[in-house]
Design an enzyme around this catalytic site. Structure first.
Site, PDB file in Angstrom:
ATOM      1  N   HIS A  17      -7.748 -40.426 -23.379  1.00  0.00           N
ATOM      2  CA  HIS A  17      -8.080 -42.398 -22.864  1.00  0.00           C
ATOM      3  C   HIS A  17      -7.293 -42.883 -23.942  1.00  0.00           C
ATOM      4  CE1 HIS A  17     -11.042 -42.906 -25.774  1.00  0.00           C
ATOM      5  NE2 HIS A  17     -11.676 -41.735 -25.126  1.00  0.00           N
ATOM      6  N   HIS A  20      -7.520 -42.839 -27.346  1.00  0.00           N
ATOM      7  CA  HIS A  20      -6.510 -40.669 -28.045  1.00  0.00           C
ATOM      8  C   HIS A  20      -5.044 -41.627 -28.181  1.00  0.00           C
ATOM      9  CE1 HIS A  20     -10.051 -39.126 -25.833  1.00  0.00           C
ATOM     10  NE2 HIS A  20     -10.113 -39.155 -27.250  1.00  0.00           N
ATOM     11  N   CYS A 125     -25.831 -33.062 -32.765  1.00  0.00           N
ATOM     12  CA  CYS A 125     -25.410 -33.644 -31.746  1.00  0.00           C
ATOM     13  C   CYS A 125     -24.460 -32.417 -31.623  1.00  0.00           C
ATOM     14  CB  CYS A 125     -24.824 -34.686 -32.056  1.00  0.00           C
ATOM     15  SG  CYS A 125     -24.516 -35.693 -30.491  1.00  0.00           S
ATOM     16  N   CYS A 128     -20.958 -34.608 -30.863  1.00  0.00           N
ATOM     17  CA  CYS A 128     -20.416 -34.765 -32.563  1.00  0.00           C
ATOM     18  C   CYS A 128     -19.869 -33.195 -33.170  1.00  0.00           C
ATOM     19  CB  CYS A 128     -20.890 -35.752 -33.210  1.00  0.00           C
ATOM     20  SG  CYS A 128     -21.597 -37.283 -32.382  1.00  0.00           S
ATOM     21  N   CYS A 143     -28.879 -39.677 -31.406  1.00  0.00           N
ATOM     22  CA  CYS A 143     -27.429 -39.654 -31.765  1.00  0.00           C
ATOM     23  C   CYS A 143     -26.911 -41.030 -31.442  1.00  0.00           C
ATOM     24  CB  CYS A 143     -26.464 -38.853 -31.053  1.00  0.00           C
ATOM     25  SG  CYS A 143     -25.028 -39.430 -31.957  1.00  0.00           S
ATOM     26  N   HIS A 146     -23.236 -41.283 -29.491  1.00  0.00           N
ATOM     27  CA  HIS A 146     -23.919 -41.123 -28.035  1.00  0.00           C
ATOM     28  C   HIS A 146     -24.344 -41.424 -27.243  1.00  0.00           C
ATOM     29  CE1 HIS A 146     -20.190 -38.200 -29.412  1.00  0.00           C
ATOM     30  NE2 HIS A 146     -19.816 -38.438 -28.106  1.00  0.00           N
ATOM     31  N   LYS A 295     -18.272 -48.583 -27.556  1.00  0.00           N
ATOM     32  CA  LYS A 295     -16.916 -47.168 -27.181  1.00  0.00           C
ATOM     33  C   LYS A 295     -16.345 -47.177 -26.183  1.00  0.00           C
ATOM     34  CE  LYS A 295     -15.383 -43.188 -30.123  1.00  0.00           C
ATOM     35  NZ  LYS A 295     -16.223 -41.764 -30.281  1.00  0.00           N
ATOM     36  N   LYS A 298     -15.204 -40.723 -23.492  1.00  0.00           N
ATOM     37  CA  LYS A 298     -15.063 -39.720 -22.322  1.00  0.00           C
ATOM     38  C   LYS A 298     -16.801 -40.120 -21.375  1.00  0.00           C
ATOM     39  CE  LYS A 298     -13.434 -36.388 -25.553  1.00  0.00           C
ATOM     40  NZ  LYS A 298     -12.379 -36.570 -26.066  1.00  0.00           N
TER      41      LYS A 298
HETATM   42  N1  MSP Z   1     -11.669 -33.565 -32.690  1.00  0.00           N
HETATM   43  C1  MSP Z   1     -11.714 -35.075 -33.683  1.00  0.00           C
HETATM   44  C2  MSP Z   1     -10.817 -34.961 -34.928  1.00  0.00           C
HETATM   45  C3  MSP Z   1     -10.551 -33.983 -36.088  1.00  0.00           C
HETATM   46  S1  MSP Z   1      -9.412 -34.422 -36.707  1.00  0.00           S
HETATM   47  C4  MSP Z   1      -9.544 -32.913 -37.552  1.00  0.00           C
HETATM   48  C5  MSP Z   1     -12.792 -35.979 -32.823  1.00  0.00           C
HETATM   49  N2  MSP Z   1     -11.570 -35.999 -31.606  1.00  0.00           N
HETATM   50  S2  MSP Z   1     -11.925 -36.887 -30.616  1.00  0.00           S
HETATM   51  O1  MSP Z   1     -11.390 -36.640 -29.263  1.00  0.00           O
HETATM   52  O2  MSP Z   1     -13.113 -37.264 -29.700  1.00  0.00           O
HETATM   53  O3  MSP Z   1     -11.496 -38.352 -31.429  1.00  0.00           O
HETATM   54  C6  MSP Z   1     -10.861 -38.459 -31.668  1.00  0.00           C
HETATM   55  C7  MSP Z   1     -10.125 -39.580 -32.220  1.00  0.00           C
HETATM   56  O4  MSP Z   1      -9.900 -40.986 -31.331  1.00  0.00           O
HETATM   57  C8  MSP Z   1     -10.796 -40.446 -33.806  1.00  0.00           C
HETATM   58  O5  MSP Z   1     -10.038 -40.949 -34.590  1.00  0.00           O
HETATM   59  C9  MSP Z   1     -11.277 -40.978 -32.931  1.00  0.00           C
HETATM   60  O6  MSP Z   1     -11.772 -42.150 -33.679  1.00  0.00           O
HETATM   61  C10 MSP Z   1     -10.462 -41.863 -31.602  1.00  0.00           C
HETATM   62  N3  MSP Z   1     -11.092 -42.394 -30.383  1.00  0.00           N
HETATM   63  C11 MSP Z   1     -11.987 -42.081 -29.998  1.00  0.00           C
HETATM   64  N4  MSP Z   1     -12.455 -42.751 -28.488  1.00  0.00           N
HETATM   65  C12 MSP Z   1     -11.571 -44.602 -29.192  1.00  0.00           C
HETATM   66  C13 MSP Z   1     -12.139 -45.474 -29.396  1.00  0.00           C
HETATM   67  N5  MSP Z   1     -12.670 -46.506 -28.240  1.00  0.00           N
HETATM   68  N6  MSP Z   1     -11.100 -46.059 -29.692  1.00  0.00           N
HETATM   69  C14 MSP Z   1      -9.986 -46.200 -31.094  1.00  0.00           C
HETATM   70  N7  MSP Z   1     -10.254 -44.629 -31.361  1.00  0.00           N
HETATM   71  C15 MSP Z   1     -11.230 -43.897 -30.585  1.00  0.00           C
HETATM   72  O7  MSP Z   1     -13.036 -36.691 -33.089  1.00  0.00           O
END
Ligand code: MSP
Length: 500
Positions: A17, A20, A125, A128, A143, A146, A295, A298
């Protein structure tokens, strides 16, 4: 100089989304900017495929973790060209080379005496994949991210002796005040450390979806330890026949979101210390894109699909918007309405119009030939030091600050056109020298802002470059007056208006 920038690797438990895409676009802007400056750049992104979040999601969908990982990893891989991310490699933690390199590094951590067997009892969690300490828990044992109930875990694990790094980490933070940026995140990480570090689980015994612990095949590594190492392992096999670690390690910037601060700002440097490896120069922690005050995530179900926005408006508009509406480093709300307003007011009206108006005037009054006359001191002054300012901001990953500095000049150029009113000057033959100066000055400004916007809007700036007669957009030409254009074509609207 070498410049190595990374994004977090993305969980493959669901589709990408905008949150990411955000981390990836930010890293891409830094990578493109440094390439423009002639640096030796490596930009890494990829997917985090092991661990409980993926195992649980697969179970729920009635599929295997590998199948789910294959499917969703591909979606993240496909996202990159769509958002114009220029990553040099895409790592998957299920790559066998990664697993092998993880085993090597963690074996070293073990052999260096930082690993022991112990019993974990506490809150966890599964979304997480995080063992929560007492002060990280929301009311009702939930959490804080979440809002789901935490599970009580009790298992025999291998532990990483994080507490042994208390002093070294404190020293790191004292000696390197820009190890973590921005400042408020540095403070947060530092106070987490000074609160006292507890040892953390390094392995899980109740899970099989992970990298096997080399000294105990009954265990797999706790997913965060395998995941963090991606930044290091990728360099060992990204380019067949070449070990890029010598060229690019340690990383210049890890770009991460604030939810994963503890892992990157505390666990990660400690783990590198334990393995005897050099530490990254900076971790930049950005905030959240919020939708309806929460935030975007998903699991909360409130996501914006970047593909939908790109289909309609193009990826440049999305890249611009992400760093314009929300200051990089802070949390901020995004919405389709705000997006459309900025598209209209800033991209179509301010930048798009500047380009089409000025090139059209040049075509009409001077047949597209740029007058070779002295530039207006008013604009010389307005642009003085801009290239250095933008570079200094981007050296600190201040993606919004740099964009703002550029945008002020876009506005200044529009104001200049209004002040000089070339269409009035054109009516009076005696004012030809003034018209020459106004046109030459504004076109030179357009060249400079085009060059500076390359990392933000790779598509549109490539179109502009062609219309401007193909000037070299290397950063060394960023100064106003540094490279005068000769022949310029009319530019069609760069950001067409959307009527429905
Ligand atoms: N897999 C772990 C990271 C491991 S790094 C060695 C993870 N993955 S994630 O898919 O959940 O998130 C990846 C990145 O996307 C994170 O930096 C997270 O902060 C960012 N974002 C996910 N949702 C977000 C928002 N709504 N806004 C900004 N960034 C956010 O965490």
């Amino acid at each position: 100089m070498s410049f190595y920038v990374t994004t977090p690797i993305f969980y493959v438990n669901a589709a990408p989304h905008l949150g990411h895409a955000y981390s990836a676009i930010a890293a891409d802007i830094l990578a493109r900017h440094q390439r423009q400056r002639g640096e030796d750049v490596f930009f890494l992104t990829g997917t985090d495929e092991f661990g409980e979040p993926v195992a649980l999601a697969a179970e729920k969908l009635g599929t295997t973790p590998q199948e789910l990982a294959d499917q969703n990893s591909q979606r993240f891989r496909d996202l990159m060209p769509r958002i114009d991310a220029s990553n040099d490699f895409f790592i998957r933690t299920t790559d066998p080379e990664h697993g092998k390199a993880v085993q090597e590094v963690l074996q070293r951590v073990h052999d260096n005496g930082y690993v022991y067997k112990g019993k974990y009892e506490g809150w966890y969690c599964p979304r997480c994949a995080d063992f929560k300490t007492e002060n990280e828990i929301e009311d009702g044992n939930r959490c804080p991210i979440h809002h789901i109930e935490l599970t009580r875990e009790e298992e025999e694990n291998w532990f990483f002796a994080l507490s042994k790094f208390q002093e070294q980490l404190e020293r790191l933070y004292a000696d390197q005040p820009d190890f973590v940026m921005p400042r408020h995140r540095y403070n947060e990480a530092r106070s987490f450390i000074s609160g006292g570090l507890q040892d953390v689980s390094l392995s899980r015994s109740q899970l099989t979806w992970g990298v096997t612990v080399p000294w105990d095949s009954e265990h797999v590594f706790y997913v965060w330890f395998d995941a963090l190492l991606n930044y290091y392992t990728a360099l060992s096999y990204a380019k067949p026949g070449e070990d890029l670690r010598e060229r690019f390690w340690p990383a210049t910037f890890h770009i991460i979101g604030k939810d994963i601060l503890k892992f990157h700002c505390v666990f990660w440097p400690a783990m590198l210390m334990a393995a005897g490896l050099p530490l990254p120069e900076h971790v930049f922690v950005h905030g959240y894109l919020l939708l309806d005050g929460e935030k975007m995530s998903k699991s909360l179900g409130n996501v914006l699909d970047p593909n939908v926005v790109i289909d309609r408006f193009g990826s440049d508009a999305l890249r611009f918007y992400c760093f314009r509406d929300v200051s990089f480093g802070q949390d901020g709300s995004v919405s389709t309405l705000q997006f459309e307003q900025r598209y209209e007011s800033e991209l179509a009206n301010e930048f798009g119009n500047l380009a089409s108006r000025t090139t059209n005037m040049l075509a009409r009054y001077r047949d597209g030939v740029v007058p070779d006359v002295a530039l207006d001191p008013a604009l010389v002054e307005a642009f003085a030091g801009l290239g250095e300012e933008v570079a200094a901001l981007l050296d600190r990953a201040e993606v919004s600050g740099a964009l703002d500095a550029i945008w002020q000049r876009v506005r200044r150029l529009n104001a200049y056109v209004a002040e000089t009113a070339p269409w009035q000057l054109a009516k009076d033959e005696a004012k030809a020298p003034e018209l020459d100066r106004a046109l030459a000055s504004v076109i030179e400004g357009l060249r400079v802002v085009t060059l500076l916007l390359v990392p933000y809007m790779p598509d549109v700036t490539a179109k502009l470059q062609a219309a401007l007669g193909g000037p070299d957009l290397a950063y060394e030409h960023a100064a106003y007056g540094a490279q005068r254009l000769t022949k310029v074509d009319k530019v069609e609207p760069l950001f067409p208006r959307k009527t429905e």
